[in-house]
Design an enzyme around this catalytic site. Structure first.
Site, short mmCIF file in Angstrom:
data_model
loop_
_atom_site.label_atom_id
_atom_site.label_comp_id
_atom_site.label_asym_id
_atom_site.label_seq_id
_atom_site.Cartn_x
_atom_site.Cartn_y
_atom_site.Cartn_z
CB CYS A 1 -96.52 -32.65 -29.94
SG CYS A 1 -95.79 -34.19 -29.43
N GLY B 1 -107.63 -29.05 -25.36
CA GLY B 1 -107.25 -29.32 -23.97
C GLY B 1 -107.86 -28.32 -23.01
CD GLU C 1 -98.14 -34.75 -21.87
OE1 GLU C 1 -97.42 -33.92 -22.48
OE2 GLU C 1 -97.96 -35.07 -20.69
N GLY D 1 -103.59 -33.75 -27.55
CA GLY D 1 -104.14 -33.07 -28.72
C GLY D 1 -103.80 -31.60 -28.65
CB SER D 2 -105.07 -28.72 -30.49
OG SER D 2 -106.44 -28.75 -30.15
CD GLU E 1 -99.06 -27.45 -32.36
OE1 GLU E 1 -100.26 -27.39 -32.08
OE2 GLU E 1 -98.29 -28.34 -31.95
CE LYS F 1 -112.46 -38.85 -29.76
NZ LYS F 1 -112.20 -39.07 -31.20
#
Ligand code: NAD
Length: 496
Positions: free
Chosen positions: A284, A233, A250, A228-229, A384, A175
């Site tokens: 990232c 996660g 990650e 992703g963020s 972030e 996805k």
């Protein structure tokens, strides 16, 4: 009229069961509609899983070198189509062509690495503690793997996950990010053309809260790999923990570059411009904090501000562009909020801080921004932002730089510029990150080395390199006793 795309389920390009679609638009010019993509739901995921289970049954029995040959052909096709894919990627993601070419190259490198891994996939053969007994470990495929990917590396990150998962004998359902669905569509076309059996790869487009969630919650998907963020996660981690799934996360970063007083300042300046403003700060591993030694602080800051102001914003497909747009409106709103937060918390806006407007008004552009006088512990320094915003912190010593670098919840990458070999090795040891660069910016991972971070950036797994093959395979141990008698481990002894 924009094209309508479909999911790939059971070897067929099919409409979503919902009948609904979402628009994919160029972030540099939102009047440019790239296509309409399926807004799928759990029923589409369920159909993909049924097919992927059949695919797994066959593919897992294929010898690994044969699986590797398919991936080598995938690499060859990526080489052939590099330019076309890079162009499509810039159109939907925004980063400049030089960077999207690099993104495709990362996929090519990952394909060729995976192809050779088909002839390794090592296990271990070790001596048994008993006579006439063989002891070894080897790898087995696991099953259907669910892959959920972010927007910022539309090709590289899907390949980091798909290729090792496939090489290890799993089938995959991907996805992609709803912001960049076209690039993965092009990749999946290549996988089919290279000869991958059609039920071994399934592509289900849609939103995270529906399709992503359905993958994570499906009981017949034992492995999930997510990039992703950190916030997303955490949600995925809870479900996978409850369902005993193997999970690779990650996630975010707040990466610092340290410039010491003995550094080559020309080199450091080039490095920070690339690290902070490349990909419009949407990596990232982007350099979002710059820790400047007090002895060079003022003159380096001045040079940095002057140089940041010369960067040219624009469509990433134009030759002269240095910095493309942000990915969407919400992202630009978020960056704008952090400009306010920075001001409120007493940081000094040295340059940037706003959208350029004018001819760029149809895209999500934002000027390269530098905040000076940023205090360790402030929100600008800790959180972030994922945009072209660099926070400069003045430091008095290397020890202080280490404390500031390590004082955030993330731990992806870091960098130090120094001519002192002792400091360089201390940095490798003392900076709390998965990756540390010496005399290079915080970005620049290579496909054949493990990639990932510590603390809230990850959960201990790595992408890339040799380590990712551990994630996508199950270790099994075999003992063969050819003594013809019952031998008892830990009990039978020998007179030496
Ligand atoms: P995101 O978390 O918003 O989305 C990532 C993916 O997760 C998308 O495909 C999205 O649809 C899906 N998703 C969203 N909600 C979900 C849910 N509830 N269940 C399942 N899936 C869901 O991230 P993004 O904005 O696409 O990417 C930016 C983030 O990714 C940044 O935090 C960045 O640091 C991080 N990132 C990390 C790495 C790394 O290797 N550490 C690499 C690239 C990006």
């Amino acid at each position: 009229m924009a094209k309508t795309f479909r999911n790939l389920i059971d070897g067929e390009w099919v409409a979503p069961s919902t009948g609904a679609y979402f628009d994919n638009r160029n972030p540099a010019d939102t009047t440019d509609l790239i296509g309409r993509f399926p807004d799928s739901d759990a029923a589409d995921v369920a159909a993909a899983v049924r097919s992927a289970r059949r695919g797994f049954a066959r593919w897992s029995k294929m010898p690994a070198p044969v699986r590797g040959d398919v991936l080598r052909r995938v690499g060859d096709l990526l080489v052939e189509r590099k330019e076309a894919i890079a162009d499509a990627m810039t159109r939907e993601m925004g980063k400049v062509l030089a960077e999207t070419r690099g993104d495709v190259q990362e996929g090519i490198d990952t394909a060729y690495y995976a192809a050779t891994e088909g002839r390794r996939l090592f296990g271990h053969t070790v001596p048994s503690e008993l006579q006439s007994k063989w002891a070894m470990s080897f790898r087995r495929p696991i099953g259907v793997v669910g892959l959920i990917t972010p927007f910022n590396f539309p090709l590289a990150i899907p390949t980091w996950k798909m290729f090792p998962a496939l090489l290890c004998g799993n089938s995959v359902i991907i996805k992609p990010s709803e912001d960049v669905p076209h690039t993965v569509h092009l990749l999946v076309e290549i996988l089919l053309e290279a000869g991958l059996p059609a039920d071994v790869v399934q592509l289900v487009h849609g939103r995270g809260e529906t399709v992503g969630k359905a993958l994570v919650e499906h009981p017949e998907i034992p492995v999930i790999s997510f990039t992703g963020s950190t916030e997303t996660g955490a949600i995925i981690g809870e479900t996978c923990g409850r369902m005993h799934k193997r999970l690779s996360l990650e996630m975010g970063g707040k990466n610092a570059m340290i410039v010491m007083d003995d550094a080559d300042l020309d080199l450091a300046l080039e490095g920070v411009l690339w690290g902070a403003f490349g990909t419009t700060g949407q990596r990232c591993t982007a350099t979002s904090r710059l820790l400047l030694h007090r002895k060079i602080h003022d003159r380096f800051l001045k040079r940095l501000v002057d140089a940041a102001e010369t960067l040219r914003l624009g469509d990433g497909r134009a030759d002269r562009t240095d910095v493309g747009p942000l990915i969407h409106e919400a992202s630009r709103d978020k960056v704008e909020r952090y400009i306010e937060i920075g001001r409120e918390q007493g940081a000094e806006l040295a340059t940037g801080g706003k959208s350029p407007g004018g001819r760029l008004g149809r895209g999500w552009f934002f000027k390269p921004t530098v905040f000076a006088g940023v205090r360790p512990g402030s929100r600008l320094e800790q959180e972030e932002i994922f945009g072209p915003v660099l926070s400069v912190v003045r430091i008095r010593s290397f020890d202080e730089a280490v404390r500031v670098n390590n004082g955030v919840r993330y731990g992806l990458s870091s960098s130090v510029y120094t001519g002192d070999v002792n400091l360089a090795f201390r940095a490798l040891q003392e900076l709390d990150n998965g990756i540390t660069y010496v005399n290079a910016p915080t970005i620049g991972a290579e496909a054949h080395l493990p990639f990932g971070g510590v603390k809230a950036t990850g959960n201990g797994h790595r992408e890339g390199g040799w380590e990712v093959y551990d994630f996508y395979s199950e270790t099994k141990v075999g003992y063969v006793d050819y003594s013809g008698k019952l031998q008892r481990a830990q009990m039978d002894t020998y007179d030496v």
